[in-house]
Design a protein around this motif. Structure first.
Motif, PDB file in Angstrom:
ATOM      1  N   UNK A 203       0.991  -1.305  -0.016  1.00  0.00           N
ATOM      2  CA  UNK A 203      -0.052   0.027  -0.101  1.00  0.00           C
ATOM      3  C   UNK A 203       0.860   1.254  -0.094  1.00  0.00           C
ATOM      4  N   UNK A 204       1.988   1.191   0.856  1.00  0.00           N
ATOM      5  CA  UNK A 204       2.861   2.107   0.680  1.00  0.00           C
ATOM      6  C   UNK A 204       3.599   2.734  -0.543  1.00  0.00           C
ATOM      7  N   UNK A 205       4.010   1.552  -1.212  1.00  0.00           N
ATOM      8  CA  UNK A 205       4.478   1.952  -2.621  1.00  0.00           C
ATOM      9  C   UNK A 205       3.383   2.144  -3.425  1.00  0.00           C
ATOM     10  N   UNK A 206       2.197   1.576  -3.360  1.00  0.00           N
ATOM     11  CA  UNK A 206       1.123   2.118  -4.427  1.00  0.00           C
ATOM     12  C   UNK A 206       0.833   3.473  -4.430  1.00  0.00           C
ATOM     13  N   UNK A 207       0.448   3.962  -3.171  1.00  0.00           N
ATOM     14  CA  UNK A 207       0.364   5.635  -3.188  1.00  0.00           C
ATOM     15  C   UNK A 207       1.395   6.389  -3.744  1.00  0.00           C
ATOM     16  N   UNK A 208       2.793   6.064  -3.663  1.00  0.00           N
ATOM     17  CA  UNK A 208       3.872   6.700  -4.156  1.00  0.00           C
ATOM     18  C   UNK A 208       3.853   6.524  -5.437  1.00  0.00           C
ATOM     19  N   UNK A 209       3.523   5.410  -6.047  1.00  0.00           N
ATOM     20  CA  UNK A 209       3.898   5.024  -7.602  1.00  0.00           C
ATOM     21  C   UNK A 209       2.685   5.960  -8.136  1.00  0.00           C
TER      22      UNK A 209
END
Length: 742
Positions: free
Chosen positions: A219-225
């Motif tokens: 979820x952390x990487x998804x919101x950044x990407x």
């Protein structure tokens, strides 16, 4: 009575202020943590200033400012001179954290609370310990043992165990039960029934969703990407060398797995030095990282997708386009993160991603409000060179100060010369001549002699009674024996403190190492001034909070406290609401003695148990048969209490035959370990319905109360079931071999 224990909070109770507590054990005063906030408010340190001179030792638990930020200031202003103790990572990374804070503030203000020299002086006096190392104090602290244990929050973070006369005082704040990418979980649960436990209520009301780490990272990487793909930039305000390490590994791993091409930058004044240090601390990290390095020599912090920046010029040269920047400070009060936020906040495509709660009263905390503000006022400051009349006035002032210093130096030198003259005249020195003889004075030596005298006067003033200028000569006589000159062996012994300082100087390239950008700031002596102006920043960018604080949540804290089950519990560091909530819970479910003191309120948490020291007599010990149990040796002793000639209690052999006693089985069998043991002996074994099935006929099961209220160990039995056959007796023999019979 047991060991005397008093606790006095100096900062950080019933609020989220920095942590600092005075713990007195039989009159020996420990200062545990010496924190400051990112606002560096001196008023918070007033209680510390009143007791600093009484501190006998300082224990540091974590490397961030909340736990050690006031150390340089306390040494400089309060005369704090006690020995300091920490783990190696807390020492190294704490040093870099303070460097980064100083340099960040020096660029935007005339910061003078402490200097880089003050930071160096504070951290050079730290004694570094390894996890589980028992360090025996001496002198006033004779009999006290301190030991750091894994906290799981920051690299090198510590749960301190202080032991005196068999009673344990545990200090455990900011611990984390969950195992992460770069850290193992805390070992706090391994302590059972300590006399006193000091812990925090910071997360007592915060219950995180029970989500696996992999899913949280996704979820952390998804919101950044998603932000990057939409053409926006992502700012992560982070600390200097603490929780940012976990974020770096999460980003590095996911960028490699997904082959993402967006650039990532880690920006602090000491980012390069931070990563250099961390690469050498693998043994302090998680088992996975250590094992990976042992098998493949793969260092997790050889970052391939993250670039390290250490100066404003490097940051300004970063190409345009979507990017991720991790920048200090997490509070947004100063540093690169402050300036980047001001620049990016007005763009709706950008994202400011907070991974920890901002400190109270800071810009980060303000932006984490629900709902967040639509506009904020910030102070923008920068340092610019002096020009024109300001530069002329500065140079004139500097020249005046130099002249004053030169005048003071000359006066001091003149006084020293007079003192030296008086000493030389009265000393039995070859330069002193017979005053009854008639000799021309130095003033009458002529021009040549005068010039000659002036040359020698610089650094040496001859007495006026001498015939001519000359250097003193002293006849140093030495004692000799058959083997040569007699020496004093003590003159050739290197003292421990000298060795420590030498080691510090040897490691100076690391201790004092600053990144190139930081070094240029320090070496830049161009006259400058700070100009400031207040701006109103429209906050149109997205503001998101995701919990990467690395602290146990409320449910986990309550579970751990119930297992540890201290005899007395002291709650610190947490909001008033959280502190009262946890206090009421612990009174009902953990122990009857729970305290939550106010600032400078001293509470007595002395144990109600009575402890006695007894001496084992030689007669008794000569007849004792020890059996090895792990790292220890144990034995059953039948004795009677008597007194020695010095009135000390002693255990003596009993005068009558020892009464019989029931057999005592010592050991703690883990069924999983026993399963592996049986398998190694060729026994077919498997778990079935909570029992261990051994071969075809024999079953082992553990029954009884595994734990009582508060987590104390209860009575357990291991039952072996099956027909009396060869397998039964063989399994029973293997089972007995796992225990020790007394």
């Amino acid at each position: 009575m047991g060991t005397s224990v008093q606790v006095t909070p100096l900062c950080g109770v019933y609020n989220e202020n920095p942590l600092s507590y005075l713990v007195s054990i039989d009159g020996f005063n420990f200062l545990i943590d010496c924190g400051w906030n990112d606002l560096f408010d001196p008023s918070l340190l007033q209680p510390l200033s009143r007791v600093a001179s009484t501190v006998d030792a300082v224990l540091l638990s974590h490397s961030d400012t909340l736990h050690l930020g006031a150390l340089p200031y306390a040494m400089k202003q309060f005369g704090l001179s006690a020995p300091f103790y920490s783990t190696e990572p807390v020492h190294r990374l704490g040093l870099l954290t303070m460097y980064d804070h100083y340099l960040s503030r020096k660029q935007v203000s005339d910061f003078d609370l402490f200097s880089l020299d003050d930071i160096d002086a504070a951290f050079q006096s730290i004694t570094r310990l390894t996890y589980s190392q028992n360090y025996h104090l001496s002198g006033k602290g004779e009999g006290i043992v301190i030991a750091p244990h894994v906290a799981g929050h920051l690299l090198g973070g510590t749960v301190w165990k202080i032991t005196k006369d068999g009673e344990d005082v545990i200090y455990a704040v900011d611990f984390n039960r969950r195992k992460e990418k770069h850290l193992n979980g805390t070992v706090l649960e391994s302590f059972v029934r300590p006399a006193v436990l000091i812990t925090d209520a910071y997360n007592a009301l915060n219950n995180q969703p029970s989500k696996p780490q992999r899913e949280r990272d996704r979820d952390f990487v998804e919101i950044i990407s998603k932000t990057l793909e939409g053409g926006g930039n992502v700012l992560l305000p982070v600390d200097t060398a603490g929780r940012v390490l976990e974020l770096l590994l999460v980003l590095e791993e996911n960028w490699s797995l997904k082959s993402l091409n967006f650039p990532i930058y880690f920006v602090t004044y000491v980012s390069a030095s931070t990563i250099d240090y961390v690469k050498s601390f693998l043994e302090w990290m998680s088992d996975a990282i250590a094992k990976s390095f042992e098998t493949s020599r793969d260092n997790a912090f050889l970052l391939k997708n993250i670039k390290l920046l250490t100066s404003k010029s490097e940051l300004d040269s970063v190409p345009d386009g979507p990017k991720v920047i991790l920048a200090s400070m997490a509070s947004l009060e100063a540093g690169f993160s402050h300036d980047i936020f001001v620049e990016w906040a007005a763009d709706v495509k950008n994202l400011v991603l907070f991974t920890e709660r901002g400190q109270f009263g800071t810009l980060a905390r303000m932006l984490q409000a629900d709902p967040p503000p639509k506009a904020v006022k910030v102070m923008m400051s920068r340092r610019v060179p002096l020009t024109g009349e300001e530069l002329i006035a500065y140079e004139e002032e500097q020249n005046r100060l130099k002249k004053e210093e030169a005048l003071k130096a000359s006066l001091i030198k003149e006084e020293e010369s007079k003192a030296s003259l008086a000493t030389d005249v009265n000393s039995s020195d070859p330069m002193v001549i017979d005053t009854h003889n008639k000799h021309p004075s130095l003033d009458g030596l002529g021009q040549h002699g005068s010039r000659f005298r002036d040359v020698l006067i610089d650094g040496f003033v001859p007495p006026s009674s001498s015939v001519a200028p000359m250097f003193p000569f002293y006849d140093n006589t030495s004692d000799w024996d058959d083997f040569g000159e007699v020496i004093n062996p003590d003159d050739y012994v290197i003292k421990d403190e000298d060795m420590d300082q030498g080691a510090t100087r040897t490691a100076g390239d690391m201790d004092g190492k600053l990144d190139e950008g930081s070094a240029s700031l320090i070496l830049d002596t161009t006259p400058s001034k700070v100009i400031s102006n207040e701006l109103t920043v429209q906050v149109k960018s997205s503001l998101v909070y995701m919990d990467y604080e690395g602290r146990s949540d409320g449910r986990s804290v309550k579970s751990i406290l119930a297992h540890v089950a201290p005899l007395k519990l002291v709650l610190v560091h947490g909001s008033a609401e959280a502190t009262e909530h946890l206090k009421q819970h612990c009174l009902k479910h953990v122990c009857p003695h729970v305290y939550a003191p106010q600032i400078e309120e001293t509470i007595d948490v002395t144990s109600d148990l009575c402890a006695y020291k007894v001496q084992l007599s030689e007669k008794l010990m000569s007849n004792v048969l020890f059996k090895k149990l792990g790292d220890y040796e144990i034995a059953w002793v039948d004795a009677e209490v008597g007194k020695t000639e010095n009135d000390m209690l002693s255990l003596l052999p009993i005068s009558t035959p020892a009464p019989p006693h029931k057999s005592v089985v010592v050991g703690d069998l883990k069924m999983a370990d026993f399963k592996q043991f049986l398998a190694s002996k060729g026994v077919k074994v498997e778990f079935a319905a909570g029992a261990l099935r051994c071969g075809e006929y024999v079953t082992l099961r553990k029954v009884g109360v595994a734990s009582q209220k508060g987590g104390g160990s209860g009575t357990q039995q291991i039952i072996i079931e099956g027909p009396l056959c060869e397998d039964y007796y063989k399994i029973r023999e293997y089972l007995y071999s796992q225990f020790y019979l007394l």
